[in-house]
Write an enzyme that holds these catalytic residues in place. Structure first.
Site, PDB file in Angstrom:
ATOM      1  N   THR A  33      37.237  44.820  28.400  1.00 16.32           N
ATOM      2  CA  THR A  33      36.621  44.550  27.086  1.00 16.32           C
ATOM      3  C   THR A  33      35.118  44.351  27.250  1.00 16.32           C
ATOM      4  OG1 THR A  33      38.678  43.336  26.671  1.00 16.32           O
ATOM      5  CG2 THR A  33      37.018  43.290  24.942  1.00 16.32           C
ATOM      6  N   ASP A  85      31.893  37.943  27.108  1.00 20.65           N
ATOM      7  CA  ASP A  85      32.904  38.154  28.139  1.00 20.65           C
ATOM      8  C   ASP A  85      34.294  38.247  27.505  1.00 20.65           C
ATOM      9  OD1 ASP A  85      34.055  38.385  30.649  1.00 20.65           O
ATOM     10  OD2 ASP A  85      32.989  36.667  31.478  1.00 20.65           O
ATOM     11  N   GLU A 107      31.755  33.679  35.928  1.00 18.21           N
ATOM     12  CA  GLU A 107      31.821  33.789  34.459  1.00 18.21           C
ATOM     13  C   GLU A 107      31.573  32.442  33.795  1.00 18.21           C
ATOM     14  OE1 GLU A 107      34.939  37.536  34.076  1.00 18.21           O
ATOM     15  OE2 GLU A 107      35.731  35.526  34.211  1.00 18.21           O
TER      16      GLU A 107
HETATM   17  C1  5RP Z   1      37.802  38.560  34.596  1.00 24.43           C
HETATM   18  C2  5RP Z   1      38.147  38.063  33.243  1.00 24.43           C
HETATM   19  C3  5RP Z   1      38.345  39.089  32.180  1.00 24.43           C
HETATM   20  O1  5RP Z   1      37.375  38.900  31.199  1.00 24.43           O
HETATM   21  C4  5RP Z   1      39.735  38.927  31.601  1.00 24.43           C
HETATM   22  O2  5RP Z   1      40.677  39.109  32.651  1.00 24.43           O
HETATM   23  C5  5RP Z   1      39.994  39.947  30.482  1.00 24.43           C
HETATM   24  O3  5RP Z   1      39.972  41.253  30.995  1.00 24.43           O
HETATM   25  P1  5RP Z   1      40.176  42.521  30.060  1.00 24.43           P
HETATM   26  O4  5RP Z   1      39.048  42.552  29.081  1.00 24.43           O
HETATM   27  O5  5RP Z   1      40.164  43.688  31.009  1.00 24.43           O
HETATM   28  O6  5RP Z   1      41.508  42.377  29.364  1.00 24.43           O
HETATM   29  O7  5RP Z   1      38.269  36.897  32.972  1.00 24.43           O
HETATM   30  O8  5RP Z   1      37.748  37.510  35.521  1.00 24.43           O
END
Ligand code: 5RP
Length: 219
Positions: A33, A85, A107
């Site tokens: 995402t 994020d 993060e």
């Molecule tokens: C990485 C994360 C990601 O933001 C979380 O896993 C979501 O990932 P995605 O957008 O691929 O579903 O926390 O450490």
């Protein structure tokens, strides 16, 4: 054709890219995402300085022409204007789980430094209650003792983090997230856990079939 989930992720990422303005320092998250956000941000052609939360994101962002500034050492930027994020779980009470990609320590540091931390998710990430797994980064030193202290934790089959940490997951009952967050943070050997409190999050942008839903602080 993109699946519904991919479309929702892209819509959320694109909506978040509209929040940036030239001159900002922006934190770039990790995951699929976040990648939609980074791509949409690049398409806007703004004059930005960026901080990446992972080596993968840094590589993508450099390829797209972003100016990546170091977030290490005493001379790193103190504040970011915006950070965006993804997340693994977003609960109705505002708690968020991150770290499915193992980047939650960086993060969380980037989110905590941002004046506005925006989470972008597809609608399948919304949950009634936070549940395991909760990502953990652990120190390698004393790892056996840390795992024994934690009890309900399982190591991940994953390479060390860029900071030398060992990835694992809390797999026990979550109960009250605030209580578990305090317990995990107080456990020697735990570098960081993936529970993000609502105080860190300015808003959540949820991709939906027909657009983007905005959830304010606290869900
Ligand atoms: C990485 C994360 C990601 O933001 C979380 O896993 C979501 O990932 P995605 O957008 O691929 O579903 O926390 O450490």
């Amino acid at each position: 054709m993109a699946t519904d989930v991919e479309r929702e992720k892209r819509l959320a990422g694109e909506a978040a890219a509209e929040l940036a303005e030239s001159g900002m320092t922006v934190g770039l998250g990790t995951g699929s995402t976040s990648t939609y956000f980074v791509e949409a941000l690049a398409a806007r052609g703004l004059d930005l300085r960026c901080v990446a939360t992972s080596l993968a994101t840094e590589q993508t962002a450099r390829t797209l022409g972003f100016d990546i500034v170091r977030f290490e050492g005493p001379d790193s930027p103190l504040r970011l204007d915006l950070a965006v994020d993804g997340a693994d779980q977003v609960a109705v009470n505002g708690w968020i789980v991150k770290g499915g990609g193992g980047a939650h320590t960086r993060e969380k540091l980037v989110a905590a430094a941002a004046d506005r931390f925006v989470v972008v998710v597809s609608s399948d990430k919304l949950v009634e209650r936070i549940a395991a797994p909760i990502p953990l980064e652990l120190l390698s030193f004393g790892l056996g003792a840390t795992l024994a202290r934690l009890g309900s934790a399982e190591l991940r089959d994953a390479p060390p983090t860029p900071d030398g940490g060992v990835l694992a997951d809390w797999v026990g009952d979550v109960g009250e997230p605030a209580k578990l967050a305090l317990e995990l943070a107080a456990t020697p050997g735990v570098v960081e856990h993936g529970l993000f409190s609502q105080e860190l999050v300015a808003e959540v942008l949820v991709g939906r079939e027909d657009g983007v839903e905005r959830l304010g602080r606290g869900g």
